[in-house]
Design a protein around this motif. Sequence first.
Motif, PDB file in Angstrom:
ATOM      1  N   PHE A  42      -8.429  -5.548   1.231  1.00  0.00           N
ATOM      2  CA  PHE A  42      -7.790  -6.787   1.673  1.00  0.00           C
ATOM      3  C   PHE A  42      -7.146  -6.620   3.048  1.00  0.00           C
ATOM      4  O   PHE A  42      -7.197  -7.533   3.870  1.00  0.00           O
ATOM      5  N   ILE A  43      -6.552  -5.477   3.316  1.00  0.00           N
ATOM      6  CA  ILE A  43      -5.945  -5.242   4.637  1.00  0.00           C
ATOM      7  C   ILE A  43      -7.015  -5.353   5.719  1.00  0.00           C
ATOM      8  O   ILE A  43      -6.809  -6.003   6.748  1.00  0.00           O
ATOM      9  N   ASP A  75      -6.025   2.321   7.127  1.00  0.00           N
ATOM     10  CA  ASP A  75      -5.731   3.747   7.036  1.00  0.00           C
ATOM     11  C   ASP A  75      -4.281   4.058   7.379  1.00  0.00           C
ATOM     12  O   ASP A  75      -3.863   5.199   7.337  1.00  0.00           O
ATOM     13  N   ASN A  76      -3.509   3.036   7.715  1.00  0.00           N
ATOM     14  CA  ASN A  76      -2.096   3.221   8.017  1.00  0.00           C
ATOM     15  C   ASN A  76      -1.343   3.413   6.702  1.00  0.00           C
ATOM     16  O   ASN A  76      -1.173   2.484   5.934  1.00  0.00           O
ATOM     17  N   GLN A  77      -0.899   4.630   6.460  1.00  0.00           N
ATOM     18  CA  GLN A  77      -0.229   4.941   5.207  1.00  0.00           C
ATOM     19  C   GLN A  77       1.284   4.766   5.285  1.00  0.00           C
ATOM     20  O   GLN A  77       1.976   4.938   4.316  1.00  0.00           O
ATOM     21  N   HIS A  78       1.803   4.459   6.458  1.00  0.00           N
ATOM     22  CA  HIS A  78       3.253   4.470   6.651  1.00  0.00           C
ATOM     23  C   HIS A  78       3.905   3.119   6.448  1.00  0.00           C
ATOM     24  O   HIS A  78       5.111   3.036   6.343  1.00  0.00           O
ATOM     25  N   GLY A  79       3.141   2.062   6.400  1.00  0.00           N
ATOM     26  CA  GLY A  79       3.715   0.747   6.210  1.00  0.00           C
ATOM     27  C   GLY A  79       4.205   0.150   7.514  1.00  0.00           C
ATOM     28  O   GLY A  79       4.261   0.804   8.539  1.00  0.00           O
ATOM     29  N   GLY A  80       4.529  -1.125   7.459  1.00  0.00           N
ATOM     30  CA  GLY A  80       5.028  -1.819   8.637  1.00  0.00           C
ATOM     31  C   GLY A  80       6.543  -1.794   8.658  1.00  0.00           C
ATOM     32  O   GLY A  80       7.168  -0.897   8.103  1.00  0.00           O
ATOM     33  N   LEU A  86       0.835  -1.199   0.000  1.00  0.00           N
ATOM     34  CA  LEU A  86       0.000   0.000   0.000  1.00  0.00           C
ATOM     35  C   LEU A  86       0.874   1.256   0.000  1.00  0.00           C
ATOM     36  O   LEU A  86       0.580   2.215  -0.711  1.00  0.00           O
ATOM     37  N   SER A  87       1.950   1.233   0.766  1.00  0.00           N
ATOM     38  CA  SER A  87       2.874   2.377   0.775  1.00  0.00           C
ATOM     39  C   SER A  87       3.474   2.596  -0.609  1.00  0.00           C
ATOM     40  O   SER A  87       3.571   3.729  -1.084  1.00  0.00           O
ATOM     41  N   GLN A 126      -5.011   4.699 -11.846  1.00  0.00           N
ATOM     42  CA  GLN A 126      -4.899   3.250 -11.694  1.00  0.00           C
ATOM     43  C   GLN A 126      -4.403   2.901 -10.291  1.00  0.00           C
ATOM     44  O   GLN A 126      -4.933   2.000  -9.639  1.00  0.00           O
ATOM     45  N   ARG A 127      -3.403   3.637  -9.806  1.00  0.00           N
ATOM     46  CA  ARG A 127      -2.859   3.356  -8.468  1.00  0.00           C
ATOM     47  C   ARG A 127      -3.889   3.672  -7.385  1.00  0.00           C
ATOM     48  O   ARG A 127      -3.917   3.015  -6.352  1.00  0.00           O
ATOM     49  N   ALA A 128      -4.748   4.663  -7.617  1.00  0.00           N
ATOM     50  CA  ALA A 128      -5.818   4.951  -6.652  1.00  0.00           C
ATOM     51  C   ALA A 128      -6.776   3.758  -6.581  1.00  0.00           C
ATOM     52  O   ALA A 128      -7.267   3.403  -5.498  1.00  0.00           O
ATOM     53  N   GLU A 129      -7.015   3.116  -7.717  1.00  0.00           N
ATOM     54  CA  GLU A 129      -7.862   1.913  -7.731  1.00  0.00           C
ATOM     55  C   GLU A 129      -7.169   0.764  -7.000  1.00  0.00           C
ATOM     56  O   GLU A 129      -7.798   0.043  -6.230  1.00  0.00           O
ATOM     57  N   PHE A 130      -5.854   0.602  -7.230  1.00  0.00           N
ATOM     58  CA  PHE A 130      -5.090  -0.423  -6.510  1.00  0.00           C
ATOM     59  C   PHE A 130      -5.174  -0.166  -5.005  1.00  0.00           C
ATOM     60  O   PHE A 130      -5.287  -1.094  -4.212  1.00  0.00           O
ATOM     61  N   GLU A 131      -5.086   1.114  -4.625  1.00  0.00           N
ATOM     62  CA  GLU A 131      -5.137   1.494  -3.218  1.00  0.00           C
ATOM     63  C   GLU A 131      -6.443   1.025  -2.577  1.00  0.00           C
ATOM     64  O   GLU A 131      -6.433   0.451  -1.481  1.00  0.00           O
ATOM     65  N   MET A 132      -7.554   1.264  -3.248  1.00  0.00           N
ATOM     66  CA  MET A 132      -8.851   0.844  -2.699  1.00  0.00           C
ATOM     67  C   MET A 132      -8.906  -0.669  -2.521  1.00  0.00           C
ATOM     68  O   MET A 132      -9.381  -1.159  -1.496  1.00  0.00           O
TER      69      MET A 132
END
Length: 152
Positions: A58-59, A67-72, A15-16, A47-53
């Motif tokens: 799935f998350i 809603d965590n935009q920073h990654g693990g 997602l990041s 396209q990436r906005a669609e991937f984001e959704m």
Amino acid sequence: MESNKKIVENLTHLLSIINDGKEGYKNAAENADSPELRALFTTYSIQRAEFEMEMKSFIRQFGGDADNQHGGPLGVLHRTWIDIKTALTPNDNSAVLGAAITGETSAMKAYDEVLTDGNLTYELRQELVSQREAIHECLRNIQNLEKQYAHS
């Protein structure tokens, strides 16, 4: 469940990368001097906005915070899409395309790593393969454009 935690970490990392790509393409579209590149980069940003959704869905499905935009923990790996911001100079389509190639290559490697996880559901694996194929198609298009701009 431990496997769900690992899946959520991997998906959050992707997602990041997706968000970096979305913003990178948005910035590239705003700064490209070619109408063709502006349109292409805008398309890829959408396209990436669609991937984001899809990724956020799935998350959540695996019990993570979408809603965590920073990654693990994997988020400490460098984000090559940041290169787009520094590569943007007026009328330098080649630099923008080069940064996009670097970003897409990095994204594909990240997808390849996540796809090695044997605990992915069929539905998730299919979505990740589909997104990876779309990223690969973007990469091929951008590589071809870079060759065109290098010779012009």
